[in-house]
Design a protein around this motif. Structure first.
Motif, short mmCIF file in Angstrom:
data_model
loop_
_atom_site.label_atom_id
_atom_site.label_comp_id
_atom_site.label_asym_id
_atom_site.label_seq_id
_atom_site.Cartn_x
_atom_site.Cartn_y
_atom_site.Cartn_z
N GLU A 110 8.86 34.71 29.96
CA GLU A 110 7.76 34.36 29.06
C GLU A 110 7.70 35.33 27.87
N GLU A 111 7.85 36.62 28.19
CA GLU A 111 7.81 37.61 27.11
C GLU A 111 9.01 37.49 26.18
N LEU A 112 10.16 37.14 26.76
CA LEU A 112 11.34 36.95 25.91
C LEU A 112 11.12 35.80 24.94
N PHE A 113 10.46 34.74 25.42
CA PHE A 113 10.21 33.60 24.54
C PHE A 113 9.17 33.98 23.47
N THR A 114 8.19 34.81 23.86
CA THR A 114 7.24 35.31 22.86
C THR A 114 7.99 36.07 21.79
N MET A 115 8.94 36.90 22.25
CA MET A 115 9.76 37.65 21.31
C MET A 115 10.50 36.69 20.37
N GLY A 116 11.12 35.65 20.98
CA GLY A 116 11.83 34.67 20.17
C GLY A 116 10.93 34.06 19.11
N ALA A 117 9.70 33.74 19.52
CA ALA A 117 8.76 33.11 18.59
C ALA A 117 8.37 34.08 17.47
N LYS A 118 8.31 35.38 17.80
CA LYS A 118 7.88 36.34 16.77
C LYS A 118 9.03 36.71 15.84
N LEU A 119 10.25 36.64 16.34
CA LEU A 119 11.38 37.09 15.52
C LEU A 119 12.03 35.95 14.74
N ASN A 120 11.64 34.70 15.04
CA ASN A 120 12.25 33.58 14.34
C ASN A 120 11.18 32.76 13.64
N ARG A 121 11.54 32.29 12.47
CA ARG A 121 10.56 31.52 11.72
C ARG A 121 10.26 30.21 12.46
N ARG A 122 11.28 29.72 13.18
CA ARG A 122 11.12 28.44 13.86
C ARG A 122 11.54 28.68 15.30
N PHE A 123 10.64 28.53 16.22
CA PHE A 123 11.02 28.73 17.62
C PHE A 123 10.18 27.79 18.48
N ASP A 124 10.89 27.07 19.35
CA ASP A 124 10.21 26.07 20.18
C ASP A 124 9.96 26.65 21.57
N THR A 125 8.84 27.34 21.70
CA THR A 125 8.53 27.99 22.97
C THR A 125 8.39 26.96 24.08
N ALA A 126 7.78 25.83 23.76
CA ALA A 126 7.55 24.80 24.78
C ALA A 126 8.88 24.29 25.33
N LEU A 127 9.84 24.11 24.43
CA LEU A 127 11.16 23.64 24.86
C LEU A 127 11.79 24.65 25.81
N ALA A 128 11.71 25.93 25.46
CA ALA A 128 12.30 26.97 26.29
C ALA A 128 11.65 26.98 27.68
N HIS A 129 10.34 26.87 27.68
CA HIS A 129 9.63 26.84 28.97
C HIS A 129 10.00 25.62 29.79
N ARG A 130 10.12 24.50 29.10
CA ARG A 130 10.43 23.26 29.79
C ARG A 130 11.79 23.39 30.47
N ARG A 131 12.73 23.99 29.76
CA ARG A 131 14.06 24.13 30.33
C ARG A 131 14.04 24.97 31.61
N LEU A 132 13.27 26.06 31.58
CA LEU A 132 13.20 26.91 32.77
C LEU A 132 12.52 26.18 33.92
N ALA A 133 11.48 25.42 33.57
CA ALA A 133 10.75 24.71 34.61
C ALA A 133 11.66 23.68 35.29
N GLN A 134 12.51 23.02 34.49
CA GLN A 134 13.42 22.00 35.04
C GLN A 134 14.33 22.58 36.12
N ILE A 135 14.78 23.81 35.89
CA ILE A 135 15.70 24.39 36.86
C ILE A 135 15.02 25.37 37.79
N GLY A 136 13.69 25.43 37.71
CA GLY A 136 12.92 26.18 38.70
C GLY A 136 13.08 27.69 38.63
N ILE A 137 13.13 28.21 37.41
CA ILE A 137 13.20 29.67 37.28
C ILE A 137 11.81 30.20 36.92
#
Lengths: 295, 329
Positions: A94-121
């Motif tokens: 979660e924090e890594l995705f927050t980092m991604g969102a802060k360091l990139n002008r365009r970052f799809d946090t929801a997509l990243a979360h969805r991907r992890l949820a699909q594979i149960g991480i």
């Protein structure tokens, strides 16, 4: 056809040794390309040049027609998963995705979360406590969160077990197909690539040996078996990539520009693995100069 | 980016804060106790009466007895001073050196340098956050130690201008800390592994500190010379002046040093032991006391110069570190 990645006479040296030399290739959009070569062939060097971590010592590398070295505009279009999937180990996904969102002008946090949820991480666990395969998945999700047009992966599956490797590659193929992202994936595990890639770049000893569309390459290469008398090559052979001779017969892996008509020879289809191994073999394994096709 | 820098290093910041809190827990009670004893011994008034002149009348009370008593009670506290001297170095080793070196050692620079933030920006923010934390921590401890040491400095034996005591209070520790952190960061860009970067920081820090302290600091401004007679002395040196005495001794009429590190003063018409006024050790008439010193009034000026030099070196190192990060290839 749009070209995503283009290199021209690209070279990089460390000290006096060229890690990559005279590398010219073009990667069209929408492909899933395999970058193949033994360890030390220059795969990481090429990827690092493409993602701007390294500056060329010779020639040029262009991504989306821009120079990637320290160019933020290009970097935000490119997802990169480095070798051994480095992540801050005390961060949670979660924090890594927050980092991604802060360091990139365009970052799809929801997509990243969805991907992890699909594979149960689990997203709340420090990534240092995840398995190697799960960590690779987090790194992939982080890279995909940028919604990149080009995704570069450096040996993403080298250090994970076969089952996790398969899951990872399936996930990768899934998102590539879903989003139309161009993928360039380096590996020295050949079996993985056959299933996943439709474009091939073979690097060996700092140089490009083969580039092209996999089905086109498979179509124009044949394994030829014929008499071992050192007689003339059958018509249609453009280049002998590799030859093996016994007293009774010769086995060639050859590039052809026409179908085989010579009844003394038999042609067989080649696999991606045959191709790669043939191009990775050193020139020394072609003992008879007679087999070389004049330029 | 600030979020990332803080998230990555908040643990170290927390440890720093805990360390400072522990120090405060030790220093506030002892500091108050020292002040209490100091006042109880009448040193407050006595020292106040001495003023800050380098020389005072021979008859003045130098608070000698009370200050000896005070020092015998609290002298051991100065041992804690060693810790204060080491604190800036610790900041450089554990706060500065890993900042870039650990990223590269663990390969995470490949992840963070390929996000949508330029390396120059990354370095600037990261170094800024590290520098800000170091600044706050050193400000707290530099001024805290100043407060804590005041009674001991005033009691005469450990003047704030003296070697080591100068180095652990005022603004100097801020300069040292910022310098140590900057040196650690820079070393990490040159030797991108934590242990070599720490070693380089250790060596570099000690080298510059020792060189400046021994070679440069006595000469920041031309030192003053003070001479005063041995016999019929009407004046004596003021222990409360806070002067930094660089060297002293007894010279003969031609100016030749005959006894280094000695000072003799005999009152007019002295009787009893010592009445010969050094005649037995070869002191003759025409000899005089001599001392080379930096006046105590220059204390803050010297603090400023010392701090300024280290801050300037730190700024240069940070500039070079950012350049190295930007051009790393």
């Amino acid at each position: 056809m749009e070209i995503v990645l283009e290199t021209d006479q690209l070279g990089k040296k460390y000290g006096k040794t060229w890690a990559l030399r005279d590398c010219s290739l073009r990667l069209p959009t929408g492909r899933v390309a395999a970058l193949v070569g033994p360890n030390g062939a220059g795969k990481s060097t090429l990827l690092h040049l493409a993602v701007g971590l390294l500056r060329p010592d010779a020639g040029s590398v262009r991504v989306f027609d821009r120079t990637p070295y320290d160019d933020v505009a290009v970097l935000s279009e490119v997802g990169f998963v480095a070798q051994d999937t480095p992540l801050y180990r005390d961060f949670t996904a979660e924090e890594l995705f927050t980092m991604g969102a802060k360091l990139n002008r365009r970052f799809d946090t929801a997509l990243a979360h969805r991907r992890l949820a699909q594979i149960g991480i689990p997203r709340g666990k420090p990534v240092g406590k995840l398995s190697g395969g799960q960590r690779a998945q987090v790194a992939l999700a982080l890279a995909m969160g940028k919604r990149p047009r080009l995704l570069l992966l450096d040996e993403p599956v080298a250090s994970i077990d076969p089952l996790a490797r398969r899951e990872f590659l399936e996930a990768l193929m899934g998102v590539a197909a879903e989003t139309g992202t161009t993928v360039l994936l380096s590996s020295h595990i050949l079996a993985d690539l056959e299933r996943t890639c439709d474009y091939l770049i073979v690097l060996h000893a700092a140089q490009v040996r083969l580039v092209g569309d996999v089905s086109a390459l498979l179509a124009e290469h044949r394994r030829l078996v014929g008499p071992g008398d050192g007689g003339p090559l059958p018509a249609g052979v453009v280049q002998v990539v590799r030859a093996e001779h016994t007293d009774r017969q010769s086995t060639l892996l050859a590039r052809m520009n026409a179908a085989l008509r010579d009844p003394a020879w038999k042609a067989y289809d080649v696999t991606v693995e045959d191709l790669i191994l043939a191009y990775l073999a050193d020139g020394d394994s072609r003992p008879r100069a007679a087999w070389e096709v004049p330029a | 980016m600030i979020w990332l820098a803080w998230r990555q290093h908040r643990k170290q910041a927390l440890f720093t804060a805990i360390g400072l809190a522990l120090l405060a827990a030790l220093m506030v009670p002892t500091g108050l106790a020292m002040r209490h004893t100091f006042a109880g011994l009448g040193l407050d008034d006595c020292v106040g009466a001495l003023g800050t002149a380098s020389m005072i009348p021979a008859a003045a009370d130098t608070c000698g007895k009370a200050s000896t008593q005070f020092n015998s009670q609290y002298g051991v506290m100065t041992l804690i001073g060693v810790l204060f001297l080491v604190l800036p170095l610790l900041a450089g080793l554990f706060w500065g050196a890993p900042l870039v070196a650990r990223e590269i050692e663990q390969g995470t620079h490949r992840m963070v340098w390929t996000q949508g933030v330029s390396r120059g920006h990354w370095a600037l923010v990261k170094f800024g956050v590290a520098g800000a934390v170091a600044l706050v921590a050193s400000l707290v401890y530099g001024l805290g130690v100043s407060w804590w040491l005041t009674p001991m400095s005033q009691a005469g034996q450990h003047g704030r201008f003296n070697l080591f005591f100068f180095d652990m209070q005022g603004t100097a520790p801020i300069g040292y800390t910022i310098f140590a952190v900057a040196l650690g960061i820079f070393a990490g860009t040159v030797w991108p592994k934590v242990l070599p970067a720490m070693s380089a920081t250790l060596v570099g820090f000690l080298a510059l500190r020792i060189a400046l302290t021994t070679l440069a600091r006595p000469h920041y401004l031309p030192a003053h010379v003070l001479t005063f007679p041995i016999e019929d002395a009407t004046e004596q040196t003021n222990p409360a002046a806070g002067d930094w005495i660089l060297s002293y001794g007894i010279r003969d009429a031609t100016g030749k040093m005959i006894t280094a590190n000695a000072q003799i003063a005999c009152a007019p018409d002295a009787t009893g032991p010592g009445a010969a006024c050094g005649a037995d050790i070869g002191i003759t008439s025409g000899n005089y006391n001599w001392q080379l010193y930096q006046p105590g009034s220059r204390y803050w000026l010297f603090q400023g110069i010392e701090t300024g030099i280290f801050i300037a070196v730190a700024a240069l190192l940070l500039y070079l570190a950012i350049r190295r990060v930007r051009r790393a290839a």
